[in-house]
Enzyme design. Sequence first.
Site, PDB file in Angstrom:
ATOM      1  N   CYS A   8      63.949  -5.015 160.059  1.00 53.70           N
ATOM      2  CA  CYS A   8      63.782  -5.537 158.698  1.00 53.70           C
ATOM      3  C   CYS A   8      65.007  -6.384 158.366  1.00 53.70           C
ATOM      4  CB  CYS A   8      63.564  -4.413 157.682  1.00 53.70           C
ATOM      5  SG  CYS A   8      64.942  -3.267 157.509  1.00 53.70           S
ATOM      6  N   ASN A  11      68.225  -3.549 157.559  1.00 52.57           N
ATOM      7  CA  ASN A  11      68.308  -2.332 158.384  1.00 52.57           C
ATOM      8  C   ASN A  11      68.993  -1.175 157.645  1.00 52.57           C
ATOM      9  OD1 ASN A  11      69.893  -1.236 161.479  1.00 52.57           O
ATOM     10  ND2 ASN A  11      67.816  -0.816 160.829  1.00 52.57           N
ATOM     11  N   CYS A  13      66.902   0.066 154.690  1.00 52.44           N
ATOM     12  CA  CYS A  13      65.769   0.685 153.973  1.00 52.44           C
ATOM     13  C   CYS A  13      64.552   0.858 154.885  1.00 52.44           C
ATOM     14  CB  CYS A  13      65.377  -0.137 152.737  1.00 52.44           C
ATOM     15  SG  CYS A  13      66.654  -0.237 151.475  1.00 52.44           S
ATOM     16  N   ARG A  14      63.766  -0.225 155.069  1.00 51.52           N
ATOM     17  CA  ARG A  14      62.454  -0.062 155.713  1.00 51.52           C
ATOM     18  C   ARG A  14      62.531   0.292 157.195  1.00 51.52           C
ATOM     19  NH1 ARG A  14      60.429  -5.784 154.066  1.00 51.52           N
ATOM     20  NH2 ARG A  14      62.674  -6.049 154.388  1.00 51.52           N
ATOM     21  N   SER A  15      63.324  -0.460 157.978  1.00 53.54           N
ATOM     22  CA  SER A  15      63.289  -0.195 159.430  1.00 53.54           C
ATOM     23  C   SER A  15      63.917   1.155 159.798  1.00 53.54           C
ATOM     24  CB  SER A  15      63.869  -1.353 160.249  1.00 53.54           C
ATOM     25  OG  SER A  15      65.210  -1.599 159.958  1.00 53.54           O
ATOM     26  N   ASP A 119      59.775  -4.813 150.147  1.00 60.11           N
ATOM     27  CA  ASP A 119      61.139  -4.303 150.334  1.00 60.11           C
ATOM     28  C   ASP A 119      61.552  -3.432 149.140  1.00 60.11           C
ATOM     29  OD1 ASP A 119      63.776  -3.863 150.878  1.00 60.11           O
ATOM     30  OD2 ASP A 119      64.140  -5.913 151.580  1.00 60.11           O
TER      31      ASP A 119
HETATM   32  P1  4NP Z   1      65.690  -3.641 154.122  1.00 61.13           P
HETATM   33  O1  4NP Z   1      66.176  -3.894 152.608  1.00 61.13           O
HETATM   34  O2  4NP Z   1      65.490  -5.007 154.735  1.00 61.13           O
HETATM   35  O3  4NP Z   1      64.392  -2.910 153.970  1.00 61.13           O
HETATM   36  O4  4NP Z   1      66.795  -2.843 154.772  1.00 61.13           O
HETATM   37  C1  4NP Z   1      67.289  -4.682 152.263  1.00 61.13           C
HETATM   38  C2  4NP Z   1      68.529  -4.099 152.146  1.00 61.13           C
HETATM   39  C3  4NP Z   1      69.635  -4.862 151.797  1.00 61.13           C
HETATM   40  C4  4NP Z   1      69.487  -6.207 151.555  1.00 61.13           C
HETATM   41  C5  4NP Z   1      68.253  -6.801 151.688  1.00 61.13           C
HETATM   42  C6  4NP Z   1      67.148  -6.030 152.044  1.00 61.13           C
HETATM   43  N1  4NP Z   1      70.604  -6.994 151.187  1.00 61.13           N
HETATM   44  O5  4NP Z   1      70.420  -8.182 150.904  1.00 61.13           O
HETATM   45  O6  4NP Z   1      71.718  -6.504 151.178  1.00 61.13           O
END
Ligand code: 4NP
Length: 150
Positions: A8, A11, A13-15, A119
């Site tokens: 994702c 890395n 939250c989702r993955s 997300d």
């Molecule tokens: P993820 O969510 O892609 O599901 O891990 C996010 C976590 C942090 C950020 C973006 C998406 N960020 O921009 O910091």
Amino acid sequence: MIKIVFVCLGNICRSPMAEAIMKRLIQNQSPDSQFLIDSRATSIEELGNPIYPPAQQKLREKGIHDFTHKSQVFCKEEYDYYDYIIGMDDSNIRDLIHIVGSDPKKKICKLIENHNIADPWYTRNFEVAYQEIEQGCKAFLEKIIKREGE
Ligand code: 4NP
């Protein structure tokens, strides 16, 4: 050994949720199975950071207590190593193709083919993310067990 990496944007939250959920699904199904499960980011934004606390909390709520994690970025050299490279949404797929250049072995796909896992970093809805990721992981695991057995 079947090697799967979930990818994702951050890395955190989702993955990592997908990694933890898939590890539990596999453990329930065959404790000494030949699977390797990882997760990665497409951006360096959260490099080295642990899973986001609300995502960790959601996993705990669902009975996953032992998951530890540090955000790592997917790199081009890992393309050959993994058998399945699984993004959460269309932009993850675009970013992965950008990182690896092309996908000659058709390893890159979305967790749910016709759906983007929203997300929760933005939506704040970690329950919906958990439900969708769990559903996607269950279907994906069934599919690859069938395919690998052929
Ligand atoms: P993820 O969510 O892609 O599901 O891990 C996010 C976590 C942090 C950020 C973006 C998406 N960020 O921009 O910091």
